[in-house]
Design a protein around this motif. Structure first.
Motif, PDB file in Angstrom:
ATOM      1  N   LYS A 138     100.710  45.789  -3.637  1.00 34.71           N
ATOM      2  CA  LYS A 138      99.840  45.360  -2.553  1.00 34.71           C
ATOM      3  C   LYS A 138     100.512  44.261  -1.724  1.00 34.71           C
ATOM      4  N   ARG A 139     101.192  43.381  -2.408  1.00 36.57           N
ATOM      5  CA  ARG A 139     101.858  42.281  -1.708  1.00 36.57           C
ATOM      6  C   ARG A 139     102.991  42.810  -0.834  1.00 36.57           C
ATOM      7  N   ILE A 140     103.756  43.751  -1.343  1.00 32.63           N
ATOM      8  CA  ILE A 140     104.865  44.313  -0.573  1.00 32.63           C
ATOM      9  C   ILE A 140     104.341  44.990   0.690  1.00 32.63           C
ATOM     10  N   GLU A 141     103.265  45.760   0.542  1.00 33.80           N
ATOM     11  CA  GLU A 141     102.708  46.430   1.704  1.00 33.80           C
ATOM     12  C   GLU A 141     102.205  45.426   2.721  1.00 33.80           C
ATOM     13  N   GLY A 142     101.659  44.310   2.240  1.00 33.99           N
ATOM     14  CA  GLY A 142     101.211  43.260   3.155  1.00 33.99           C
ATOM     15  C   GLY A 142     102.376  42.664   3.929  1.00 33.99           C
ATOM     16  N   ARG A 143     103.478  42.454   3.244  1.00 33.91           N
ATOM     17  CA  ARG A 143     104.656  41.907   3.919  1.00 33.91           C
ATOM     18  C   ARG A 143     105.232  42.912   4.903  1.00 33.91           C
ATOM     19  N   VAL A 144     105.253  44.167   4.507  1.00 32.43           N
ATOM     20  CA  VAL A 144     105.763  45.207   5.410  1.00 32.43           C
ATOM     21  C   VAL A 144     104.891  45.295   6.655  1.00 32.43           C
ATOM     22  N   ALA A 145     103.575  45.181   6.456  1.00 31.40           N
ATOM     23  CA  ALA A 145     102.668  45.234   7.600  1.00 31.40           C
ATOM     24  C   ALA A 145     102.932  44.057   8.543  1.00 31.40           C
ATOM     25  N   ALA A 146     103.173  42.856   7.981  1.00 36.25           N
ATOM     26  CA  ALA A 146     103.476  41.686   8.808  1.00 36.25           C
ATOM     27  C   ALA A 146     104.780  41.891   9.565  1.00 36.25           C
ATOM     28  N   LEU A 147     105.780  42.494   8.891  1.00 37.83           N
ATOM     29  CA  LEU A 147     107.053  42.756   9.558  1.00 37.83           C
ATOM     30  C   LEU A 147     106.899  43.807  10.653  1.00 37.83           C
ATOM     31  N   GLN A 148     106.016  44.779  10.432  1.00 41.42           N
ATOM     32  CA  GLN A 148     105.777  45.796  11.455  1.00 41.42           C
ATOM     33  C   GLN A 148     105.132  45.169  12.691  1.00 41.42           C
ATOM     34  N   THR A 149     104.194  44.246  12.442  1.00 42.01           N
ATOM     35  CA  THR A 149     103.566  43.527  13.569  1.00 42.01           C
ATOM     36  C   THR A 149     104.608  42.709  14.322  1.00 42.01           C
ATOM     37  N   ALA A 150     105.531  42.105  13.567  1.00 39.83           N
ATOM     38  CA  ALA A 150     106.594  41.326  14.202  1.00 39.83           C
ATOM     39  C   ALA A 150     107.492  42.225  15.036  1.00 39.83           C
ATOM     40  N   ALA A 151     107.829  43.411  14.500  1.00 37.04           N
ATOM     41  CA  ALA A 151     108.688  44.343  15.252  1.00 37.04           C
ATOM     42  C   ALA A 151     108.005  44.777  16.546  1.00 37.04           C
ATOM     43  N   ASP A 152     106.700  45.058  16.475  1.00 37.93           N
ATOM     44  CA  ASP A 152     105.970  45.438  17.691  1.00 37.93           C
ATOM     45  C   ASP A 152     106.004  44.301  18.710  1.00 37.93           C
ATOM     46  N   ALA A 153     105.844  43.048  18.229  1.00 41.79           N
ATOM     47  CA  ALA A 153     105.877  41.904  19.143  1.00 41.79           C
ATOM     48  C   ALA A 153     107.253  41.754  19.787  1.00 41.79           C
ATOM     49  N   PHE A 154     108.306  42.005  19.019  1.00 42.42           N
ATOM     50  CA  PHE A 154     109.660  41.904  19.578  1.00 42.42           C
ATOM     51  C   PHE A 154     109.901  42.976  20.632  1.00 42.42           C
ATOM     52  N   TYR A 155     109.355  44.175  20.390  1.00 44.30           N
ATOM     53  CA  TYR A 155     109.491  45.222  21.405  1.00 44.30           C
ATOM     54  C   TYR A 155     108.784  44.812  22.691  1.00 44.30           C
ATOM     55  N   LYS A 156     107.597  44.204  22.550  1.00 46.51           N
ATOM     56  CA  LYS A 156     106.878  43.744  23.742  1.00 46.51           C
ATOM     57  C   LYS A 156     107.649  42.638  24.455  1.00 46.51           C
ATOM     58  N   ALA A 157     108.372  41.833  23.679  1.00 45.09           N
ATOM     59  CA  ALA A 157     109.186  40.773  24.276  1.00 45.09           C
ATOM     60  C   ALA A 157     110.525  41.289  24.767  1.00 45.09           C
ATOM     61  N   ARG A 158     110.775  42.619  24.617  1.00 47.34           N
ATOM     62  CA  ARG A 158     112.023  43.255  25.049  1.00 47.34           C
ATOM     63  C   ARG A 158     113.237  42.667  24.330  1.00 47.34           C
ATOM     64  N   ASN A 159     113.040  42.387  23.069  1.00 49.75           N
ATOM     65  CA  ASN A 159     114.127  41.902  22.225  1.00 49.75           C
ATOM     66  C   ASN A 159     114.408  42.990  21.198  1.00 49.75           C
ATOM     67  N   GLU A 160     115.174  43.998  21.631  1.00 47.72           N
ATOM     68  CA  GLU A 160     115.407  45.157  20.776  1.00 47.72           C
ATOM     69  C   GLU A 160     116.227  44.805  19.548  1.00 47.72           C
ATOM     70  N   PHE A 161     117.149  43.856  19.691  1.00 48.50           N
ATOM     71  CA  PHE A 161     117.955  43.480  18.529  1.00 48.50           C
ATOM     72  C   PHE A 161     117.058  42.948  17.408  1.00 48.50           C
ATOM     73  N   ALA A 162     116.139  42.029  17.757  1.00 45.75           N
ATOM     74  CA  ALA A 162     115.257  41.467  16.740  1.00 45.75           C
ATOM     75  C   ALA A 162     114.338  42.534  16.179  1.00 45.75           C
ATOM     76  N   ALA A 163     113.879  43.462  17.041  1.00 46.58           N
ATOM     77  CA  ALA A 163     112.992  44.517  16.568  1.00 46.58           C
ATOM     78  C   ALA A 163     113.719  45.427  15.583  1.00 46.58           C
ATOM     79  N   LYS A 164     114.957  45.834  15.913  1.00 50.12           N
ATOM     80  CA  LYS A 164     115.723  46.698  15.014  1.00 50.12           C
ATOM     81  C   LYS A 164     116.014  45.982  13.693  1.00 50.12           C
ATOM     82  N   ALA A 165     116.386  44.701  13.782  1.00 52.17           N
ATOM     83  CA  ALA A 165     116.673  43.946  12.558  1.00 52.17           C
ATOM     84  C   ALA A 165     115.430  43.855  11.672  1.00 52.17           C
TER      85      ALA A 165
END
Length: 885
Positions: free
Chosen positions: A683-710
């Motif tokens: 459950k904890r891992i999925e929570g962290r993955v979900a937080a990272l997915q939200t971060a990736a979406d935010a990076f895409y909105k900020a047009r920071n593809e490098f951070a999103a891919k990382a």
């Protein structure tokens, strides 16, 4: 103004007519009055000495009478000691039993219902307090306002014939005294005593005396009391609470110590009528003890002498005991009765041959240009008493109230000083200064008739406080400048008080008041504009307070008051201007509690510095608020970083069990615990993955593809690490990609490591470095050799040599030294310690840098031959170079 009346039979006492009363004559006697004439303990509180400052008389006209119409209300009038009216107000409260002044010169009005109303010197109401519910129910029969080392106190006698008192009206703590046995009516007389820091009440019930303290009631008997006493009509305690006087119905006055253990004397005045008042009259450090007794038209002074001094009173009078005498007030006069000081008596008594008297005569004859001056002076010098004569004249000048007499005595002292070689001038100069100050405050318009003894006990600082309280600011400033007092203690302090009074003048506009205060104060040291602004705010003048704060140079003083005035946005601007981050944080936290969330965020958007500081605060204290700030500003880059930090800030799987609610008996077996832990980690891992997915979406909105891919690759790595833990065991979570590969290699899972490198596109060079380091750390030299021969090394073979030498394995290092390329051959040979072969290779390559490197490794006699060989090779190379050129 200071006419002296002295008895020829007893030269130890005199009565001065001080200042003529200025208040209008009254056709009816005064109902209630209270005098504050040298009242509080201010200067010598530590020693418990009581000081009173002269100043004021409070009168209550038109007392409550049943026959008067209800529309006729009493009038409270306050006068100075010279009779100048200070205040007059219509009394709208309940019947008053007693009036008196506190140590801070506050008028205490004790009402019949037990309420005590407190007024200022100018009739301004300040506060009120109650003496308790019992006093309210039983009403007040009598009251006394007294003074102790703790402050000013109030003692109450209730209708239930019980006493209640408080020793300090500033810190009210009521104390109910024990019941007096057999007391069914008003005691014939009573008073308060202060002994050993404890306040007692002494009262008379018929022929008996009772002493009350906080725990007991005990009967006491004065030693040596004349027989036949059936009642005590009056009692008086001395100013210092050391002595007591009792007036009996036989006309005798008993005088003794306040502890009732020692009798001083007893006097028969042959008058059995009860006196209106009886007070002590004595000087500090004097052995003469005297009592002043007042009847309707007679004043009697008695002591241990067989005779008394009597004065006729022209009108009703009121006695006020003081430190060194007794003040006598009437409707038209103010007189002061006191013991003649020893120095004055020595100089002015008839046919006195005291040194001071002779010096005074010598000075008078000198002014007449008479030779008698020389005769008097020689007589004093022959007796060796010239120093004593000067000191007597100086001391006597201090106790005189007529300026002409003061000048005469000081001239005599100055005249005598001229014939002394080493007489210190300090006492003379100090006396001149003190008399000038005293004469100024004794003026009719000032109305503070202090004696010299009172002035020295009171101190100049307290006198300045009294002048400030009377709003006599110019005189106070002149005294400070004349005495050259430090600004912080003198002029600055008085100007600050003046400014605080100025802000109370509501008939003047805020702008005019602020300008006047600034023009007067300027940058005067020791004056705080914030304190003045606080007084203005307390008077309801908020805008004036804000204008005054503009002159305050210290932001730390501005901001708290602005917050108190609910001008938080202005406080924020001032805090930002100051550059003090702590001050900004203080305002931000205040704003957060004061405003709703939306208004608070809008305020921050208008203050970039405040917004930045608040973000820093939220990073450590309020992460959810930080996320809301980023969302409001559409700051997707920072929002993505926030979710990254949030994913790593999650609770560790193997944290404290107490945090998960695991107690004894929670699981029936180890298998149950294992299943619970597995589910929790998943459950904890999925929570962290979900937080990272939200971060990736935010990076895409900020047009920071490098951070999103990382971030997406980190999600993949996290899931892979969880799978590796399930399949291989061990700990992989939260390791970096390189550490994960290294852990696989150390575990012998080379294929898994290579697959992971391919999946995450780890370059061959980096993979070879990771594998080389891991195998060397494991000291698996056989596997390392196989690995080096698997294919051509993309990193060369020098790293193999370096790693082996790092593990102190020269044997394995030599295997790889031979495989190193020509450009790194010398360095590899030097690493394995083969200096000779390295020299040969360097000579063969004819590389100056390599030759220098080998030469640096040559040490001692053993490598001397190698060094010579290198030097010869260098020489030959140089010759060939010259021949070619």
């Amino acid at each position: 103004m200071a006419a002296t009346v002295a008895s020829t039979r007893d030269p130890d006492g005199r009565k001065r007519k001080w200042l003529p009363g200025a208040w209008r004559p009254l056709s009816a006697p005064l109902a209630l009055h209270g005098c504050s004439l040298f009242q509080p303990w201010i200067a010598t509180r530590r020693t418990g000495t009581r000081l009173e400052t002269p100043p004021s008389t409070a009168l209550l006209r038109h007392p409550w009478r049943k026959e008067k119409a209800a529309s006729v209300r009493p009038v409270l009038e306050i006068y100075s000691a010279s009779g100048l009216p200070l205040a007059s107000l219509l009394w709208k409260s309940g019947p008053v039993v007693s009036l008196g002044w506190s140590a801070e010169e506050e008028l205490l009005c004790v009402q019949e219902d037990g309420a005590v109303l407190v007024y200022g010197l100018h009739g301004d109401f300040q506060r009120h307090f109650s003496m308790g519910n019992e006093v309210l129910q039983n009403r007040v029969l009598d009251a006394r306002i007294f003074h102790t080392e703790f402050g000013s106190g109030v003692a109450i006698l209730t209708g239930a014939h019980r006493f209640t008192l408080s020793t300090n009206v500033g810190d009210l703590k009521l104390r109910r005294m024990p019941e007096v046995p057999g007391l069914q009516s008003m005691p014939s007389c009573w008073t308060t005593l202060c002994q050993d820091r404890v306040t007692h009440i002494l009262l008379a019930v018929g022929p008996d005396l009772y002493l009350l303290d906080h725990a007991s009631c005990s009967a006491v008997t004065p030693p040596g009391l004349a027989p036949g006493v059936s009642s005590f009509l009056q009692m008086a305690v001395s100013f210092t609470y050391r002595h007591l006087a009792l007036f009996t119905d036989t006309g005798h006055i008993w005088m003794g110590t306040a502890s009732l253990k020692e009798k001083l004397c007893e006097f028969n005045c042959n008058i059995r009528a009860p006196p209106k008042q009886m007070v002590w009259c004595s000087r500090p450090r004097s052995k003469v003890r005297a009592i002043v007794v007042a009847w309707e038209r007679r004043l009697m002074v008695v002591g241990n002498a067989p005779e008394s001094i009597q004065f006729v009173l022209d009108e009703d009078s009121y006695l006020v005991p003081e430190l060194d005498g007794v003040r006598i007030f009437s409707r038209s006069t103010h007189e002061f009765l006191h013991e003649v000081p020893a120095a004055s008596e020595e100089i002015f008594k008839i046919a006195s041959m005291a040194p001071g008297a002779l010096l005074l005569e010598a000075q008078k004859e000198y002014e007449k240009e008479s030779q008698k001056a020389d005769e008097y002076l020689r007589e004093i010098q022959e007796l060796g008493q010239l120093t004593q004569a000067v000191q007597q004249c100086i001391e006597a000048a201090g106790h005189e109230h007529r300026p002409d007499m003061q000048k005469s005595l000081l001239r005599a002292a100055s005249f005598g000083k001229c014939f002394l070689d080493r007489f210190p001038p300090d006492s003379f100069v100090r006396m001149c200064q003190d008399l000038r100050v005293l004469n100024a405050v004794r003026d009719y318009h000032i109305g503070i008739p202090l004696t010299y003894s009172q002035y020295k006990q009171l101190t100049i600082q307290v006198l300045l406080d009294r002048l400030v309280l009377r709003r006599l600011y110019p005189l106070a400033i002149q005294i400070c400048e004349y005495l050259r007092l430090p600004e912080v203690q003198g002029v600055s302090r008085i100007l600050a008080h003046w400014a605080c009074y100025k802000v109370q003048q509501k008939d003047v506009s805020d702008e005019d008041v602020a300008r006047a205060i600034n023009q007067k104060l300027g940058d005067t040291p020791g004056v705080s504009y914030s304190d003045i602004a606080a007084r203005a705010y307390g008077c309801g003048r908020t805008e004036l307070a804000i204008k005054l704060l503009e002159y305050e140079p210290r932001s730390g003083e501005q901001v708290p008051l602005l917050l108190k005035m609910k001008r938080s946005k202005l406080a924020l601007s001032k805090a930002i201007e100051s550059g003090d981050t702590d001050l900004v944080f203080t305002v931000l936290l205040h704003l957060k509690n004061e405003l709703n969330r939306g208004d608070f965020f809008m305020t921050l958007r208008n203050q970039p510095m405040a917004l930045s500081l608040y973000r820093q605060y939220c990073k450590h204290q309020e992460l959810e608020t930080l996320k809301d700030l980023y969302n409001q500003d559409d700051n997707h880059q920072e929002l993505g970083s926030f979710h990254i930090r949030a994913s790593y800030a999650a609770e560790e799987v193997w944290g404290p069990w107490s945090g998960w609610g695991l107690g004894s008996g929670s699981f029936s077996s180890d298998l149950g615990l294992h299943i619970w832990c597995t589910l929790h980690v998943e459950k904890r891992i999925e929570g962290r993955v979900a937080a990272l997915q939200t971060a990736a979406d935010a990076f895409y909105k900020a047009r920071n593809e490098f951070a999103a891919k990382a971030t997406e690759e980190q999600m993949r790595l996290l899931r892979l690490q969880r799978r590796l833990e399930d399949e291989l065991g061990g700990h992989f979570l939260d390791k970096s990609l390189h550490n994960t590969v290294t852990t696989l290699i150390l575990g012998g899972h080379n294929k898994r490591a290579e697959q992971l490198a391919r999946d995450f596109r780890i370059p061959d060079k980096r993979l070879w470095w990771l594998k080389l380091t891991a195998l060397a750390d494991m000291e698996d030299w056989e596997e390392l050799e196989k690995f080096s021969k698997s294919k051509k090394s993309p990193i060369g073979y020098l790293p193999f040599v370096e790693i082996c030498m790092k593990q102190h394995n020269k044997y394995e290092a030599k295997k790889y030294a031979s495989r190193v390329g020509p450009e790194q051959k010398v360095k590899a040979l030097l690493l394995v310690g083969d200096v000779s072969q390295a020299a040969d290779v360097a000579i063969e390559h004819r590389n100056e840098a390599e030759l220098s490197l080998v030469l640096s490794y040559c040490t001692g006699a053993t490598d001397g031959a190698i060094a010579d060989k290198i030097q010869r090779a260098r020489a030959q190379a140089q010759k060939k170079t010259k021949l070619k050129s």
